[in-house]
Design a protein around this motif. Structure first.
Motif, PDB file in Angstrom:
ATOM      1  N   UNK A 297     -63.679 -59.002  -1.940  1.00  0.00           N
ATOM      2  CA  UNK A 297     -63.457 -57.732  -1.261  1.00  0.00           C
ATOM      3  C   UNK A 297     -64.720 -57.384  -0.491  1.00  0.00           C
ATOM      4  N   UNK A 298     -64.556 -56.968   0.769  1.00  0.00           N
ATOM      5  CA  UNK A 298     -65.689 -56.556   1.586  1.00  0.00           C
ATOM      6  C   UNK A 298     -65.567 -55.077   1.866  1.00  0.00           C
ATOM      7  N   UNK A 299     -66.715 -54.427   1.935  1.00  0.00           N
ATOM      8  CA  UNK A 299     -66.749 -52.992   2.210  1.00  0.00           C
ATOM      9  C   UNK A 299     -67.814 -52.730   3.261  1.00  0.00           C
ATOM     10  N   UNK A 300     -67.476 -51.916   4.232  1.00  0.00           N
ATOM     11  CA  UNK A 300     -68.457 -51.500   5.230  1.00  0.00           C
ATOM     12  C   UNK A 300     -68.292 -50.003   5.459  1.00  0.00           C
ATOM     13  N   UNK A 301     -69.366 -49.382   5.922  1.00  0.00           N
ATOM     14  CA  UNK A 301     -69.347 -47.951   6.175  1.00  0.00           C
ATOM     15  C   UNK A 301     -69.905 -47.681   7.568  1.00  0.00           C
ATOM     16  N   UNK A 302     -69.387 -46.630   8.163  1.00  0.00           N
ATOM     17  CA  UNK A 302     -69.871 -46.185   9.465  1.00  0.00           C
ATOM     18  C   UNK A 302     -69.915 -44.663   9.436  1.00  0.00           C
ATOM     19  N   UNK A 303     -70.916 -44.106  10.094  1.00  0.00           N
ATOM     20  CA  UNK A 303     -71.061 -42.658  10.190  1.00  0.00           C
ATOM     21  C   UNK A 303     -71.217 -42.277  11.650  1.00  0.00           C
ATOM     22  N   UNK A 304     -70.458 -41.274  12.077  1.00  0.00           N
ATOM     23  CA  UNK A 304     -70.639 -40.675  13.390  1.00  0.00           C
ATOM     24  C   UNK A 304     -71.220 -39.286  13.192  1.00  0.00           C
TER      25      UNK A 304
ATOM     26  N   UNK B 226     -69.853 -34.518  10.935  1.00  0.00           N
ATOM     27  CA  UNK B 226     -70.102 -35.883  10.498  1.00  0.00           C
ATOM     28  C   UNK B 226     -68.760 -36.522  10.170  1.00  0.00           C
ATOM     29  N   UNK B 227     -68.579 -37.764  10.598  1.00  0.00           N
ATOM     30  CA  UNK B 227     -67.354 -38.494  10.313  1.00  0.00           C
ATOM     31  C   UNK B 227     -67.745 -39.793   9.621  1.00  0.00           C
ATOM     32  N   UNK B 228     -67.248 -39.961   8.403  1.00  0.00           N
ATOM     33  CA  UNK B 228     -67.614 -41.089   7.561  1.00  0.00           C
ATOM     34  C   UNK B 228     -66.393 -41.994   7.388  1.00  0.00           C
TER      35      UNK B 228
ATOM     36  N   UNK C 219     -63.310 -39.544   6.474  1.00  0.00           N
ATOM     37  CA  UNK C 219     -63.705 -38.227   5.982  1.00  0.00           C
ATOM     38  C   UNK C 219     -64.445 -37.463   7.067  1.00  0.00           C
ATOM     39  N   UNK C 220     -64.170 -36.193   7.145  1.00  0.00           N
ATOM     40  CA  UNK C 220     -64.883 -35.271   8.016  1.00  0.00           C
ATOM     41  C   UNK C 220     -65.781 -34.449   7.103  1.00  0.00           C
ATOM     42  N   UNK C 221     -67.077 -34.441   7.372  1.00  0.00           N
ATOM     43  CA  UNK C 221     -68.040 -33.672   6.596  1.00  0.00           C
ATOM     44  C   UNK C 221     -68.670 -32.631   7.512  1.00  0.00           C
TER      45      UNK C 221
END
Length: 113
Positions: free
Chosen positions: A3-10, A62-64, A79-81
């Motif tokens: 399983x691969x996991x990546x994250x991005x934040x705007x 912030x958008x995660x 997610x919207x933070x």
């Protein structure tokens, strides 16, 4: 299967302008529960980026995005933070690390941000 996991934040202004896209700018971001609700850490911001963000901190959203791939199947959680008042913000020019604290997070599923 692996399983691969990546994250991005705007980081965006409320008018929609993107200030930071961690994937595009090759920055590291970490989001965790804590502080006033959620703590967002972004590494390697330039002083210029940090100054502009600091001057507009009350206008930030912030958008995660968390993408998990398992056996060729991809699932994206979004997610919207934000903060109901104003995000707490600290920047360390020696390390380039910016830390934000916000008090709200909402999951969503639309295709555009």
């Amino acid at each position: 299967m692996s399983q691969k996991r990546s994250e991005k934040l705007l980081i965006k202004l409320v008018i929609g302008r993107t200030l930071i896209d961690t994937a595009e700018h090759k920055l590291t971001a970490h989001v965790e529960e804590g502080g006033r609700g959620w703590i967002i850490t972004v590494s390697a911001l330039t002083p210029r980026e940090a100054d502009y963000i600091g001057a507009n901190v009350g206008q930030l959203n912030f958008f995660h995005f968390i993408t998990e791939t398992d056996g060729g199947e991809e699932r994206v959680r979004k997610y919207w933070l934000y903060d109901l008042d104003e995000p707490a913000y600290q920047y360390d020019p020696a390390t380039g690390e910016a830390i934000f604290e916000v008090n709200a997070r909402v999951a969503y599923s639309n295709e555009q941000v």
